[in-house]
Design an enzyme around this catalytic site. Structure first.
Site, mmCIF file in Angstrom:
data_model
loop_
_atom_site.group_PDB
_atom_site.id
_atom_site.type_symbol
_atom_site.label_atom_id
_atom_site.label_comp_id
_atom_site.label_asym_id
_atom_site.label_seq_id
_atom_site.Cartn_x
_atom_site.Cartn_y
_atom_site.Cartn_z
ATOM 1 N N SER A 107 -5.970 4.086 -2.860
ATOM 2 C CA SER A 107 -5.874 2.757 -3.533
ATOM 3 C C SER A 107 -4.353 2.325 -3.527
ATOM 4 O O SER A 107 -3.652 3.298 -4.098
ATOM 5 C CB SER A 107 -6.448 2.937 -5.053
ATOM 6 O OG SER A 107 -6.303 1.780 -5.711
ATOM 7 N N ASN A 156 -3.224 0.143 -8.780
ATOM 8 C CA ASN A 156 -2.849 -0.876 -8.000
ATOM 9 C C ASN A 156 -3.273 -2.189 -8.900
ATOM 10 O O ASN A 156 -4.317 -2.200 -9.467
ATOM 11 C CB ASN A 156 -3.663 -0.996 -6.868
ATOM 12 C CG ASN A 156 -3.471 -2.141 -6.059
ATOM 13 O OD1 ASN A 156 -2.807 -3.030 -6.175
ATOM 14 N ND2 ASN A 156 -4.059 -2.089 -4.720
ATOM 15 N N SER A 159 -6.119 -4.105 -7.336
ATOM 16 C CA SER A 159 -7.064 -3.157 -6.428
ATOM 17 C C SER A 159 -8.599 -3.440 -5.904
ATOM 18 O O SER A 159 -9.132 -4.500 -7.021
ATOM 19 C CB SER A 159 -7.203 -1.906 -7.414
ATOM 20 O OG SER A 159 -8.031 -0.707 -6.846
ATOM 21 N N SER A 160 -8.899 -3.409 -5.108
ATOM 22 C CA SER A 160 -10.289 -4.057 -4.595
ATOM 23 C C SER A 160 -11.448 -2.847 -4.925
ATOM 24 O O SER A 160 -11.168 -1.551 -4.608
ATOM 25 C CB SER A 160 -10.140 -4.035 -2.767
ATOM 26 O OG SER A 160 -9.078 -4.417 -2.116
ATOM 27 N N GLY A 383 -10.057 4.804 0.920
ATOM 28 C CA GLY A 383 -9.796 6.002 1.451
ATOM 29 C C GLY A 383 -10.423 7.164 0.760
ATOM 30 O O GLY A 383 -10.850 7.001 -0.545
ATOM 31 N N GLU A 385 -10.625 9.876 -1.898
ATOM 32 C CA GLU A 385 -10.033 9.800 -3.316
ATOM 33 C C GLU A 385 -10.056 11.062 -3.998
ATOM 34 O O GLU A 385 -11.289 11.834 -4.059
ATOM 35 C CB GLU A 385 -10.780 8.819 -4.234
ATOM 36 C CG GLU A 385 -10.220 7.283 -3.965
ATOM 37 C CD GLU A 385 -10.619 6.350 -5.055
ATOM 38 O OE1 GLU A 385 -11.702 6.811 -6.152
ATOM 39 O OE2 GLU A 385 -10.555 5.173 -4.824
HETATM 40 N N1 ATP Z 1 3.005 -4.741 3.864
HETATM 41 C C1 ATP Z 1 3.409 -4.781 2.614
HETATM 42 N N2 ATP Z 1 4.462 -5.589 2.321
HETATM 43 C C2 ATP Z 1 4.708 -5.619 1.230
HETATM 44 N N3 ATP Z 1 3.844 -5.217 -0.203
HETATM 45 C C3 ATP Z 1 2.839 -4.580 0.335
HETATM 46 C C4 ATP Z 1 2.521 -4.371 1.498
HETATM 47 N N4 ATP Z 1 1.434 -3.572 1.528
HETATM 48 C C5 ATP Z 1 0.959 -3.492 0.316
HETATM 49 N N5 ATP Z 1 2.112 -3.996 -0.387
HETATM 50 C C6 ATP Z 1 1.997 -3.989 -1.933
HETATM 51 O O1 ATP Z 1 1.337 -3.166 -2.491
HETATM 52 C C7 ATP Z 1 0.240 -3.459 -3.315
HETATM 53 C C8 ATP Z 1 -0.979 -2.879 -3.126
HETATM 54 O O2 ATP Z 1 -1.494 -3.429 -1.805
HETATM 55 P P1 ATP Z 1 -3.113 -3.499 -1.419
HETATM 56 O O3 ATP Z 1 -3.977 -4.308 -2.641
HETATM 57 O O4 ATP Z 1 -3.270 -4.021 -0.116
HETATM 58 O O5 ATP Z 1 -3.832 -2.067 -1.604
HETATM 59 P P2 ATP Z 1 -5.066 -1.330 -1.207
HETATM 60 O O6 ATP Z 1 -4.877 -0.472 -0.247
HETATM 61 O O7 ATP Z 1 -5.979 -2.518 -0.854
HETATM 62 O O8 ATP Z 1 -5.535 -1.033 -2.893
HETATM 63 P P3 ATP Z 1 -7.004 -0.927 -3.077
HETATM 64 O O9 ATP Z 1 -7.905 0.447 -2.400
HETATM 65 O O10 ATP Z 1 -6.763 -0.550 -4.720
HETATM 66 O O11 ATP Z 1 -7.492 -2.147 -2.810
HETATM 67 C C9 ATP Z 1 0.317 -5.051 -3.040
HETATM 68 O O12 ATP Z 1 -0.081 -5.964 -4.071
HETATM 69 C C10 ATP Z 1 1.676 -5.462 -2.579
HETATM 70 O O13 ATP Z 1 2.453 -5.552 -3.960
HETATM 71 MG MG MG Z 2 -7.446 -3.328 -1.555
#
Ligand code: ATP
Ligand code: MG
Length: 1020
Positions: A107, A156, A159-160, A383, A385
């Site tokens: 996450s 996050n 977070s999704s 992923g 956890e």
């Molecule tokens: N390539 C990137 N460039 C800049 N910031 C990023 C990038 N990837 C992620 N982030 C930052 O990290 C934060 C978390 O990313 P994201 O929501 O994609 O995570 P996730 O893996 O989908 O988490 P979750 O499993 O909780 O959904 C984003 O809101 C953003 O601020």
């Molecule tokens: Mg996500």
């Protein structure tokens, strides 16, 4: 990629496959760190992309970057998510098959961001499709799903809270034609409960924060999150990184784009509102301990928003329907159960609405065109956890990851095997850990953990989480990947609590607390709760709780079983497609840019199975490339292949590697590719290439410069020739014009010449003008220098005759005047004399011309002083020596003739021989011949008087001129011919005969005459 191999020391290597120490986690980590510190967040493991969350905006997602990566070979440029996206797209297009990109990671590691980047790349780069707004819908489905399915967690802010698989369908031209979304395991529990520092799903806050007053009034809500039980538990309604207002606007706009009607939107918001009202319903125990509603306000709004009669609702919230064989009875609930039922209802309503939302989005993305489509799937899923306390959710998630890992192993190994087979290379078994055993442990029918869990949920009697644990210990206690406190050895037991069990996943050990497993698996919504909902007038609720729900009486599938089957479905979907992987890694927990927490990353590298993946990729050959690409790059290293190889690429590569002395076990030649076993072999080749490149570059540079200079020279030459041609043309035209002009002139000249005698007219006017001009010019330059040369006057052309005459006269007059003005008084007087002399003798006396040249002098003698004294008053004017022929015998006597004012004197030195008054001088005779004899005739009236004088004077003309001037008588001097009679003395005459002879002589002839012979002036 090869191009940047040289930079590997500075920024690590771009593909882990080329890492020499590929089994070393530290080497792996070092490389990641090195690159991360240079803001290089992407690294490959073959075609798998490892992505580190930079936690800051990097300038690598611009349109320009997209263009750079579009249509470029995967390994040509530094690793990037666009390179992967582009490669997937191009493979799909060229092979016309389906693909999926599995994005996984912890996450907050950047999965959703990565999937959005990919989606955006396709939206921008793919040719526009017929259905124009499919791209917009695909892009806008995201904010809607995120509003309803994402929440702020401790890890996050966005977070999704569900797994998402999205198919993007492309038509045969590569345009986005449609899409389809599958969602997995929404974290419904969040609707009713959030940990401290976490929030409920975004949509609640967005609506309360930004929904207009009218909407809120209609929903019976207030613009304050603090008033809602379901929103206050996390104590964190406001988050700095989240802009609820602008997100709300995006959601509203997106809803319109993805075909939400006005009433659907209202019903949707009605449900969100009703969930909030549900949360605010509280119960109190009545006298018998049963739950009753504390106040009716929420009930009112719930009834309004869901379109369910309030009593029905109240009954549903406080009673449970129990079915007996014959009857149905409503049994009142305790407060605790009522709260449970309320929360279950809220979760069910929200969960089902979420599913409805996904379906609704799918309807709007559905592709109506039946032509064949290819698909790229995007799987944004949780992923592995591992928390300190891991529960049912982690169990499901980690199970999901086991399944995906298994799929990965199968697909990768299979593709590896397939590649060896298609390339005709002997299959080399790859040692790897097969996690099938763990998957079986979880999902096996009847014996697997899920089956045991379900059994425990369903069995009659007092089932609890602990009985479940016992059951598992009993049934799968001997499994090598399962441990509990009871089963563990001494050492392990210390790390396990009594209610814990531990699974040895492929990625590592995870300890789960069994508490809550049964409840969560049951996710029990009391049957009458469902029935209450079935009475709803809200269209969405009607849809979510259909009357025709199959087999009402049968227990619904448990959560784990549902999840298991949806995963099986997903695996099926994925298995039919070509896999691509993005593994997202979180560099630190603090969401700080630039911080690389070794332990955290090491943990993720392990749990994401990256080392496993690398091991599988490296099991056979570290590097493989199509012959054409390999040859193209390294052909400068072998004289036989450089600069051009005429045979096949495979033959070229064979020659090349033999030249490079590759050992036989270092490489294999496939059908279309070369396989290199160790990275060091490639690096050595690459290093050699880098050295060679500089030499080549110099040569190419020199050649290119030469080519440029030559080109330049050629251009200049062409330009010069062009200019020359133009100039020559111009000059030639000018010359022709000149010649034409000259011909005209000459023609006119000739015509003028031919008609020069005709009267001046158009034809000869010019010619005549020229003649005049020419004559005048010449004349100017050739004017006679003196008057005397006036005869040399330039002969005029006929046309100028008259003018010339005038000019000549003018000129002469001018010269005369000039001359006259220039002469002295004395000379003038002399000239007058000369003129007079001329008028007297010119043409009359032969020897006159000879005298002209000699100037007249004042006098020709120095007079005797005595005589001068005697003639003091006489005013002597001129004297000249003469010869006097005397009267008797004509003997010559030298004498001097002097002219005075009154008379002429004949002197013999100091004696005056004769004085002749001018009055008595009758005249002077001279012959016409060339003698110098003169006869002065005097009046001789008596005998005493002397007679005429016969004299000879060498300065005859001068003397006569002087005399004439003094005497000033007309016809005083006579020029005679033949004989002259003269008076010797009074009464005695004499004669002088003049004749021409051979010699000059004066003598007395026999006839007594004085004969004067003179030679002709011409013969002299
Ligand atoms: N390539 C990137 N460039 C800049 N910031 C990023 C990038 N990837 C992620 N982030 C930052 O990290 C934060 C978390 O990313 P994201 O929501 O994609 O995570 P996730 O893996 O989908 O988490 P979750 O499993 O909780 O959904 C984003 O809101 C953003 O601020
Ligand atoms: Mg996500």
């Amino acid at each position: 990629m090869e191009a940047s191999l040289t930079a590997r020391d500075r920024v690590g290597i771009q593909d882990f496959v080329l890492l020499d120490a590929y089994t070393s986690e530290s080497a792996f980590l070092d490389n990641l760190r090195k690159r991360f510190q240079e803001n290089l967040i992407y690294t490959y493991i073959g075609t798998l992309l490892v992505s580190l969350n930079p936690y800051k905006e990097l300038d690598i997602y611009s349109k320009k970057q997209m263009d750079t990566y579009m249509g470029v070979n995967f390994f040509e440029l530094p690793p990037h998510i666009y390179a992967l996206a582009d490669n997937v797209f191009r493979t799909m297009m060229s092979e016309s098959n389906n693909h999926f990109i599995l994005i996984s990671g912890e996450s907050g590691s950047g999965k959703t961001e990565a999937s959005k980047k990919i989606l955006h790349f396709y939206a921008v780069s793919c040719p526009s499709s017929k259905i124009l707004n499919v791209r917009d819908r695909l892009l806008l489905s995201n904010p809607v799903l995120e509003a309803f399915g994402n929440a702020k967690t401790l890890k996050n802010d966005n977070s999704s809270r569900f797994g998402k698989y999205m198919d993007i369908q492309f038509d045969h031209q590569g345009g986005a034609a449609g899409g389809h979304i599958l969602s997995y395991l929404l974290e419904k529990s969040r609707v009713v409960h959030q940990n401290r520092g976490e929030r409920n799903f975004h949509i609640f806050y967005q609506m309360l924060e930004s929904g207009d007053q009218e909407l809120l009034r209609w929903l019976g809500l207030e613009n304050n999150c603090q008033h809602y039980n379901y929103l206050v538990q996390g104590n964190c309604a406001k988050v700095r990184s989240i802009d609820d207002k602008s997100d709300w606007k995006t959601v509203r706009k997106a809803l319109a784009v993805i075909d939400f009607s006005q009433s659907e939107t209202e019903h949707l918001f009605g449900i969100i509102g009703s969930v909030l009202h549900l949360g605010n319903i509280t119960f109190e125990a009545d006298a018998s301990g049963y739950a009753g509603l504390r106040n009716g306000r929420q009930l009112h709004w719930l009834s309004k928003l869901l379109g369910i009669p309030a009593q029905v609702l109240q009954q549903g919230l406080t009673h449970r329907k129990i079915e007996t064989k014959t009857d149905e009875v409503f049994s009142p609930l305790s407060v605790e159960h009522a709260v449970y039922a309320r929360d279950a209802l809220a979760k069910a309503v929200y969960g089902r609405t979420f599913n409805w939302l996904v379906n609704k989005i799918n309807e709007s993305l559905a592709n109506t065109d039946s032509s064949r489509k290819t698909v790229i799937g995007l799987l944004d899923i949780y992923g592995f956890e591992v928390f300190t306390l891991n529960s049912f959710e982690q169990f499901c998630i980690n199970y999901c990851n086991e399944k995906l890992q298994q799929l990965f192993i199968q697909l990768t190994l299979k593709s590896e095997q397939d590649e060896y087979e298609t390339e005709g290379i002997e299959w080399e078994p790859v040692p790897f850990f097969n996690n099938q055993i763990i998957c079986d442990l979880v999902e096996e029918k009847h014996r697997g953990m899920i089956s045991l869990l379900d059994e425990e949920c369903l069995r009659p009697g007092e089932a609890s989480d602990l009985t479940l644990l016992e059951k598992m210990e009993d049934k799968i206690g001997g499994h090598p990947h399962f441990v509990t406190h009871k089963l563990a050895d001494q050492k392990t037991r210390k790390t396990l609590a009594r209610g814990d069990f531990r699974l040895l996943h492929y990625a590592g050990e995870v300890t789960y607390g069994v508490g809550g497993f049964l409840d969560k698996n049951n996710d029990l919504l009391y049957r009458n709760g469902k029935e209450v909902m079935q009475q709803s007038k809200n269209a969405i609720i009607q849809h979510c709780f259909p009357l025709s729900e199959p087999d009402q009486k049968k227990r619904p599938e448990t959560v784990a079983t549902q999840f298991k089957s949806s995963l099986a479905g997903l695996t099926e979907i994925l298995r039919s497609k070509e896999p691509w992987y993005v593994r997202c890694v979180k560099p630190n927990e603090a969401k700080e840019p630039g911080r690389f927490d070794d332990a955290l990353v090491r943990h993720q590298v392990k749990y994401l199975g990256l080392m496993e993946h690398l091991r599988v990729r490296r099991a056979g050959f570290a590097y493989r490339r199509k012959y054409e690409i390999f040859l193209q790059r390294y052909k400068p290293l072998c004289p036989d292949t450089w600069p051009n190889w005429s045979g096949t690429a495979a033959q070229g590569v064979r020659v090349l590697v033999q030249h490079l002395r590759y050992k036989p076990d270092e490489y294999k030649m496939g059908r279309t590719k070369i396989f290199i076993r160790h990275p060091r072999t490639l690096f050595a080749t690459e290093d050699a290439f880098q050295v060679c490149k500089h030499k080549l570059a110099t040569t190419i540079q020199a050649k290119y410069r030469g080519y440029r200079v030559k080109g330049d020279y050629q251009k200049r030459k062409e330009a010069a020739t062009k200019i020359e041609n133009c100039w020559r043309g111009l000059a030639a035209r000018k010359e022709r014009q000149q010649r034409e002009w000259a011909v005209g002139i000459i023609k006119r000249f000739i015509k003028g010449f031919m008609t020069r005698h005709q009267p001046g007219g158009a034809v000869n006017r010019e010619y005549l003008a020229y003649v005049r001009h020419n004559y005048l010019t010449r004349l100017k330059e050739n004017l006679p220098e003196t008057l005397l040369r006036a005869d040399s006057w330039l002969t005029p052309p006929p046309v100028m005759k008259e003018a010339s005459m005038f000019l000549k006269q003018l000129f002469i007059r001018h010269m005369v005047r000039k001359y006259v003005r220039g002469i002295s008084q004395e000379r003038k007087a002399q000239l007058v004399l000369k003129a007079q002399t001329s008028s007297m003798f010119k043409g009359r006396k032969e020897n006159y011309p000879l005298s002209v040249r000699s100037p007249f002098l004042h006098t020709r003698i120095d007079m005797n002083v005595k005589v001068l004294q005697m003639m003091e008053h006489e005013n002597v004017k001129y004297g000249v020596p003469v010869v006097k022929y005397d009267r008797n015998g004509f003997r010559p006597r030298p004498r001097q003739l002097v002219f005075a004012r009154e008379a002429a004197y004949l002197l013999d030195r100091a004696k005056i021989k004769q004085r002749i008054r001018y009055g008595s001088l009758k005249g002077v005779s001279v012959s016409n011949l060339s003698d110098n004899v003169l006869i002065l005739h005097v009046t001789c009236d008596d005998i005493k008087q002397k007679g005429d004088l016969v004299l000879q004077c060498d300065f005859l003309f001068e003397a006569l001129a002087k005399l004439n001037a003094i005497v000033d008588k007309r016809d005083f001097i006579r020029v005679v011919q033949g004989s002259v009679r003269f008076d010797i003395q009074h009464g005695r005459e004499g004669f002088v005969d003049f004749r021409s002879g051979h010699e000059s002589a004066v003598y007395r002839a026999k006839n007594g005459h004085l004969t004067v012979e003179s030679t002709s002036a011409k013969s002299r």
